[in-house]
Design an enzyme around this catalytic site. Structure first.
Site, mmCIF file in Angstrom:
data_model
loop_
_atom_site.group_PDB
_atom_site.id
_atom_site.type_symbol
_atom_site.label_atom_id
_atom_site.label_comp_id
_atom_site.label_asym_id
_atom_site.label_seq_id
_atom_site.Cartn_x
_atom_site.Cartn_y
_atom_site.Cartn_z
ATOM 1 N N CYS A 76 0.819 -1.203 0.000
ATOM 2 C CA CYS A 76 0.000 0.000 0.000
ATOM 3 C C CYS A 76 0.859 1.262 0.000
ATOM 4 O O CYS A 76 1.813 1.373 0.781
ATOM 5 C CB CYS A 76 -0.917 0.003 1.224
ATOM 6 N N CYS A 82 -1.207 5.764 7.226
ATOM 7 C CA CYS A 82 -2.494 5.224 7.660
ATOM 8 C C CYS A 82 -2.385 4.607 9.053
ATOM 9 O O CYS A 82 -1.349 4.032 9.408
ATOM 10 C CB CYS A 82 -2.958 4.176 6.653
ATOM 11 N N TYR A 314 -24.065 -12.354 24.323
ATOM 12 C CA TYR A 314 -23.563 -11.364 23.361
ATOM 13 C C TYR A 314 -23.667 -11.958 21.953
ATOM 14 O O TYR A 314 -22.685 -12.047 21.214
ATOM 15 C CB TYR A 314 -22.120 -10.968 23.664
ATOM 16 N N GLU A 335 -28.603 -10.417 23.624
ATOM 17 C CA GLU A 335 -27.888 -9.304 23.020
ATOM 18 C C GLU A 335 -28.512 -7.999 23.497
ATOM 19 O O GLU A 335 -29.740 -7.881 23.581
ATOM 20 C CB GLU A 335 -27.945 -9.393 21.490
ATOM 21 N N CYS A 410 -11.966 -10.784 21.055
ATOM 22 C CA CYS A 410 -11.158 -9.970 20.143
ATOM 23 C C CYS A 410 -10.097 -9.187 20.916
ATOM 24 O O CYS A 410 -9.464 -8.294 20.354
ATOM 25 C CB CYS A 410 -12.045 -9.014 19.349
#
Length: 454
Positions: A76, A82, A314, A335, A410
């Site tokens: 890139c 970025c 979740y 949720e 995550c």
């Protein structure tokens, strides 16, 4: 004592990664974090921020003096400017190894003694994302720009030539929108005036259907329908063009209400045997093909029997719930977002799934209600947001005493903290695996299983 100051140039050896993927070195009693550096590097870095109370400083990499990991030219042209692909100049196999070490460090520091399975790399290191958000801005000459944020600057974007994370079509859509928007006003972050705020592109990687969302202020937008027609006529892939109106000052791409400019208000995507309808604000894993592997692994770890009751905490728009439904007796999803629950109910209906039901509400509240009602589940699956699970939710899950808990995370740092709490309540972590959803970044997706101790 060596004491770094803002603006200092420092040569330092990088010993390891911190929990967020920054290179970590020592300068006397201070920890120095260098973005873009990795273990085995000796770097020259400029100090950007010093926190004397924490004996910690942050620095930007200026020169790589020596290294154990050879860099290669990034694909890139925006690399370094970025804030996204931090590791694009590192060979992909080594990226995965670095992430595996990062997960191991987070768990070890938390006190979790569990062997990591071999990591699951992404088959596609480029063009893997099904969603990208781009910002509108104005150049010093007043030209409309569409791009991504400069690293470390919420108020500056760069005009995008090409991004290699989504698709070639996505890049062409960005260019078309930029050309169309040349005469329109751009929202000003300080004066809070102007029209254009964000451009979001969502792609069905396995269906070929694309959604374009233009987030604007509440100002008049008489050109909106023309924009919708232009995109639909230019790009056969575009099945939905939506204006999302954000009436707040906060810089978010999800508006207060949506207007369909062209096509349908949703696009479709497939995962495994299931088809999903995705609306502008729906949560959906951004790496479609890797998500298929992740969900298969979740089902394997949950190992549901035909009479088992599974609790999916979740649950988002129901992707994991639907995959579990193929083998379980029934699945209950929880949720917080009402919109996500409506998506989950609709996705169940689309796929003819009758053994899933969904409840809208904060996990910590709904779980306590379930506990008080005396419901029982063989397995709990949880995929919480980045900060991890609410402490009350953890307590309620442990009080339900499921045989297994499958945890999708995550954030390996938050995962480590939550595993400690679960283990202190009578569970033992017996499986952990890195599933790389985000090539070229330090972000880690991890799946873990705990079993009830004897």
């Amino acid at each position: 004592m060596l004491k770094p100051r803002r603006g200092d140039r420092i040569e330092i050896d990088i010993e390891r990664l911190d929990r967020r993927g920054n290179g970590l070195g020592r300068l006397g009693a201070y920890t120095l974090l260098v973005r873009g550096a990795v273990p085995g590097d000796r770097v020259r870095a400029r100090v950007r921020k010093v926190r004397n109370r924490l004996r910690r400083a942050e620095a930007s990499l200026e020169e790589l003096l020596s290294t154990d990991i050879q860099r290669s030219p990034a694909r890139c042209s925006h690399f370094g400017l970025c804030g996204g692909c931090l590791w694009q100049n590192i060979p992909y196999k080594i990226q995965v190894r670095l992430k595996q070490d990062l997960v191991r460090t987070c768990l070890t520091e938390a006190g979790i003694d569990a062997e990591l399975d071999a990591p699951m790399p992404s088959a596609e290191p480029f063009f893997y994302r099904n969603k990208m958000e781009f910002s509108f801005g104005s150049s010093p000459e007043g030209r409309t720009e569409v791009g991504l944020h400069v690293w470390g600057r919420f108020d500056r974007i760069f005009d995008l030539d090409a991004c290699y994370l989504q698709s070639e079509t996505s890049n062409r859509i960005v260019e078309s929108v930029r050309n169309f928007a040349g005469s329109l006003s751009v929202y000003h972050l300080k004066r809070h005036e102007g029209l254009l705020r964000f451009l979001t592109i969502r792609e069905g990687k396995l269906t070929g259907e694309t959604m374009v969302v233009i987030t604007t202020s509440g100002d008049a937008f008489p050109e909106a329908e023309s924009l919708g027609r232009m995109l639909e006529e230019t790009f056969p892939e575009v099945k939905s063009v939506i204006r999302s109106v954000n009436l707040r000052r906060s810089q978010v791409a999800i508006g207060d209400h949506d207007e369909v400019l062209s096509g349908m208000g949703t696009v479709r995507e497939t995962l495994g045997d299931f088809t999903f309808e995705i609306s502008p604000g729906s949560f959906f894993q951004t790496n479609t093909r890797q998500a298929q592997h992740l969900y298969r692994r979740v089902v394997e770890l949950a190992d549901p029997g035909p009479d088992d009751r599974i609790l999916d905490v979740y649950c988002g728009t129901g992707a994991i719930s639907l995959h579990l439904s193929q083998k379980a007796g029934c699945v209950l999803g929880i949720e917080a977002g009402e919109g996500a629950v409506q998506d989950a109910i609709r996705n169940s209906a689309i796929n003819g799934v009758s053994n899933c039901r969904f409840i809208a509400g904060a996990a910590e509240d709904v779980l306590w209600q379930i506990r008080e009602q005396g419901e029982r589940f063989e397995t709990v699956v949880t995929d919480p947001p980045r900060p991890g699970m609410h402490l009350k939710a953890i307590t309620a899950i442990c009080d339900l005493r499921p045989e297994r808990i499958v945890y999708v995370s995550c954030n390996p740092e938050a995962l480590g903290a939550d595993l400690v709490r679960l283990e202190s309540s009578g569970y033992k972590t017996d499986y952990v695996q890195l599933v790389d959803m985000f090539p070229h970044t330090p972000h880690c997706e991890v799946v873990a299983r705990l079993r009830k101790s004897a």
